[in-house]
Structure formats: structure tokens, C-alpha cells
Design an enzyme around this catalytic site. Structure first.
Site, PDB file in Angstrom:
ATOM      1  N   HIS A   1       3.225   2.514 -15.062  1.00 30.53           N
ATOM      2  CA  HIS A   1       4.467   2.922 -14.406  1.00 30.53           C
ATOM      3  C   HIS A   1       5.272   3.900 -15.279  1.00 30.53           C
ATOM      4  O   HIS A   1       6.495   3.798 -15.381  1.00 30.53           O
ATOM      5  CB  HIS A   1       5.287   1.667 -14.104  1.00 30.53           C
ATOM      6  CG  HIS A   1       6.295   1.799 -13.020  1.00 30.53           C
ATOM      7  ND1 HIS A   1       7.414   2.602 -13.130  1.00 30.53           N
ATOM      8  CD2 HIS A   1       6.375   1.229 -11.798  1.00 30.53           C
ATOM      9  CE1 HIS A   1       8.134   2.495 -12.032  1.00 30.53           C
ATOM     10  NE2 HIS A   1       7.521   1.675 -11.196  1.00 30.53           N
TER      11      HIS A   1
ATOM     12  N   GLU B   1       1.875   6.207  -9.682  1.00 31.00           N
ATOM     13  CA  GLU B   1       1.288   4.911 -10.011  1.00 31.00           C
ATOM     14  C   GLU B   1       0.011   4.739  -9.202  1.00 31.00           C
ATOM     15  O   GLU B   1       0.076   4.497  -7.997  1.00 31.00           O
ATOM     16  CB  GLU B   1       2.278   3.794  -9.665  1.00 31.00           C
ATOM     17  CG  GLU B   1       3.644   3.935 -10.294  1.00 31.00           C
ATOM     18  CD  GLU B   1       4.724   3.207  -9.484  1.00 31.00           C
ATOM     19  OE1 GLU B   1       4.562   2.019  -9.172  1.00 31.00           O
ATOM     20  OE2 GLU B   1       5.742   3.848  -9.146  1.00 31.00           O
TER      21      GLU B   1
END
Ligand code: GLA
Length: 348
Positions: free
Chosen positions: A177, A313
Site C-alpha cells: 500500500h 495496490e
């Protein structure tokens, strides 16, 4: 092939030490990682005015522990959201902790992000973090043995390899992330970056960002990045899916995904002349434009304002455990969930 050194980074509130591992390639690119959360703490690219920091995040352990919006984190065992915080496996229902709005389960309740992982550094400089979770934590089934290996090539490619195996059948979906700003972490918002996504479909969501089912074409919508567009060009368009999420925060279905490493995305910053290409073996990528950042203090004590970084992501689709039509990430006991994602930095 990287040269890797380690150093103390700081301490957690309970006194445990966080260690930083810095990989440096022959071109002088440096990637720093933390055993806490297996984070990417920093990516420094050689640049005309001196090294350029292209990740938005923290330079202190307290930031990662207490001020984090998953900056640089590994999220898991199930990244992204699980609708209603529940799912079934073989007719058995599992009720998970619902850490978002009391309704959904987001990023495994931060479990991977807020764990101190074991570390091993290989002869080629690659760093492997390992964490074995206890079965049932946060209601989530499976004692999952997770390994995340970061490797840095002399070609500017940062590879992240995930290898997870559980002692019982369960869903597995880790991601990284990192928030990127190719203009430099303190250069303002990322709206002028151009983005291309090799995705002609996305998974539409409801007001809790939970997929409503199936996929829709991006064609004719502000989510169409099949040709490059500035992120800011349509981010505030009067379009239902963007109104629900306050800007881009959607899973895109990577065209032709077949388990081999494929180009999923590329982003460019004209001001610095940097491009980042993203390759993955996974079927989806969540493009999140940092809409929820609210000026919390990050690196050098500077505020991380709304949209000062973006995330790509790579992942299985959100809420797959409740969506049989999505590519499956249900793994049998002993079956390895293996994936790879590469972030490649090039000068244009
Ligand atoms: C993910 C989600 C976003 C947000 C961030 C963390 O990217 O998709 O909605 O929750 O994590 O702030």
C-alpha cells in the site's frame, strides 16, 4: 543485485526495536524497508537536484505505528474490503472484526501492517519478511505462514514476491500500500501525474466501497485510463462511482490477466521526468488517489494533504470471498498463494 545494510529505525510504544533494511542498486537507487509491517519506508531515486523521495510516508516509528493510513504497508491477510465482515467456507460462516464504519473489514484490520516480521537478507541483497499469524485472529480463519520478499535490480525494478500458505482452507490476498508521488513526497498533489491502466473493466461499488457484483466497462466513464489521462482531469466529475468514493478508489480488472507478470499500470510526472511502470501476476489493481488523507504529519513533519500520493495496490478483487464470479483466492490447506508485483522506475 543490491547491497543491503540494516540499522535501528526507532522503537514501538512497547519498547521493541524497529529495524530498517536499505537496498541500494548500482545506479544509486535506494529502497528502505522496515521489519515492522514489512513496510516500504522510502524509495530514493537519483535525480539532478539530489536524491528524490517518491514515497509519501514517515521517517519515525511512531508514524507507522500510530498515524498510518497504510503508507508503505503490507496489508493482509486479506487486503481491501470484505463486505459485512463475513464470509463462508464450505458452509461454515466466519464473522470478522469490522474495523471500518462498524460494517466492513478493511485491510485485515491492520494485522500485517502492525506486526513485527522476522527478517532474512539473502546473498543477492533481497530481503524476506516472514510472519505466521494465529488461526482465528480477528475472526479470520487459517494459521497463514506469509513471506514477502523485496528485491531491487540494477534496472530500477523493485520486485515484491508474496508466498503464503495456510494450515486450513482460507482466502489469501496480501498487497502493498505504498503512496507514490513522482514529483517528490513534498511536491503537492498528484493530480497532474498522468496515469494509464491496462484495464477495460472495473468492479463497481456501493457506499461502503463494497463491490455490487460483476464488472462494468470503463469506456465512456471517467474511469477510462486505457489511454493516459491526468489523474486530476476527471477525478471530481459528476459521476456516481466517483461521488461514492470521493475520487478514484476502485479496483480495476487487468486486461488479459493470466497469472504471468503483465503490465498493469504506468504513471508519469512531467515535472521530474519520471515514470513508474507496474507489473503484476495478479488480476486486479486498486487505484486509490489518496482522497482520505487529511494533513496528518508525515516525513520531516510535513502534512500529508488530500491526494498528495496515489496507490496502485495489486490484488485479487475486493470482497472476493462473497463474490463467486470473481477470480478465486480461496486456497486449500498447504496450497501456496504466490504472486509477484514489480514497480519499475524509469526516466522519460
Ligand atoms: C485503500 C482503500 C481506501 C482507503 C485506504 C486507506 O486503498 O481502498 O478506501 O481505505 O486503503 O486509507
Amino acid at each position: 543485485m543490491a547491497k543491503t545494510v540494516s540499522a535501528a529505525f526507532g522503537r514501538l510504544s512497547d519498547g521493541r526495536t524497529v529495524t530498517k533494511y536499505t537496498m541500494e542498486n548500482r545506479g544509486g537507487m535506494r529502497v528502505s524497508l522496515l521489519d515492522y509491517g514489512a513496510h516500504v519506508q522510502s524509495i530514493l531515486l537519483p535525480h539532478s537536484g539530489g536524491p528524490l523521495e517518491v514515497t509519501v510516508g514517515f521517517d519515525d516509528a511512531d508514524g507507522f505505528e500510530n498515524r498510518s493510513n497504510y503508507q508503505g504497508a503490507i496489508a493482509g491477510p486479506y487486503a481491501n474490503r470484505i463486505g459485512g465482515g463475513r464470509f463462508e467456507i464450505d458452509g461454515v460462516e466466519y464473522r470478522l472484526d469490522q474495523n471500518e464504519k462498524g460494517v466492513t473489514t478493511l485491510h485485515g484490520c491492520g494485522e500485517y501492517t502492525h506486526t513485527l516480521w522476522e527478517t532474512a537478507v539473502a546473498d543477492d541483497g533481497a530481503v524476506t519478511f516472514r510472519y505466521v499469524r494465529p488461526d482465528g485472529l480477528h475472526g479470520y480463519p487459517g494459521a497463514i505462514d506469509a513471506r514477502v520478499t523485496y528485491a531491487l535490480g540494477d534496472d530500477g525494478r523493485l520486485s515484491i514476491r508474496y508466498d503464503c500458505v495456510s494450515d486450513r482452507k482460507t482466502y489469501i490476498n496480501p498487497t502493498n500500500h505504498t503512496y507514490f508521488n513522482l514529483g517528490g513526497f513534498d511536491s503537492g498533489d498528484i493530480l497532474s501525474h498522468t496515469l494509464q491502466l491496462n484495464a477495460s473493466r472495473f468492479t463497481p461499488v456501493d457506499e461502503y466501497s463494497i463491490p455490487t457484483g460483476g464488472t462494468l466497462p470503463v469506456a465512456g466513464t471517467p474511469l477510462d485510463f486505457t489511454a493516459p489521462h491526468a489523474i486530476g482531469e476527471r477525478i471530481d466529475a459528476d459521476f456516481g462511482q466517483l461521488r461514492l468514493t470521493g475520487g478514484y478508489d476502485h479496483n480495476f480488472c487487468i486486461d488479459g490477466a493470466d497469472g504471468t507478470l503483465r503490465e498493469a499500470a504506468s504513471a508519469e510526472c512531467a515535472a521530474t521526468g519520471l515514470r513508474m511502470n507496474v507489473y503484476t501476476t495478479l488480476p486486479g489493481v486498486q487505484f486509490y488517489a489518496g482522497n482520505f488523507l487529511k494533513g496528518g504529519l508525515g516525513r520531516e513533519g510535513k502534512p500529508m494533504n488530500r491526494r498528495c500520493g496515489f496507490c496502485l495496490e495489486t490484488q485479487y478483487y475486493p470482497d472476493t470471498p462473497n463474490r463467486p464470479e470473481f477470480p478465486s483466492c480461496l486456497f486449500d490447506a498447504g496450497e501456496h498463494c504466490v504472486s509477484e508485483t514489480v514497480y519499475e522506475f524509469v526516466r522519460i
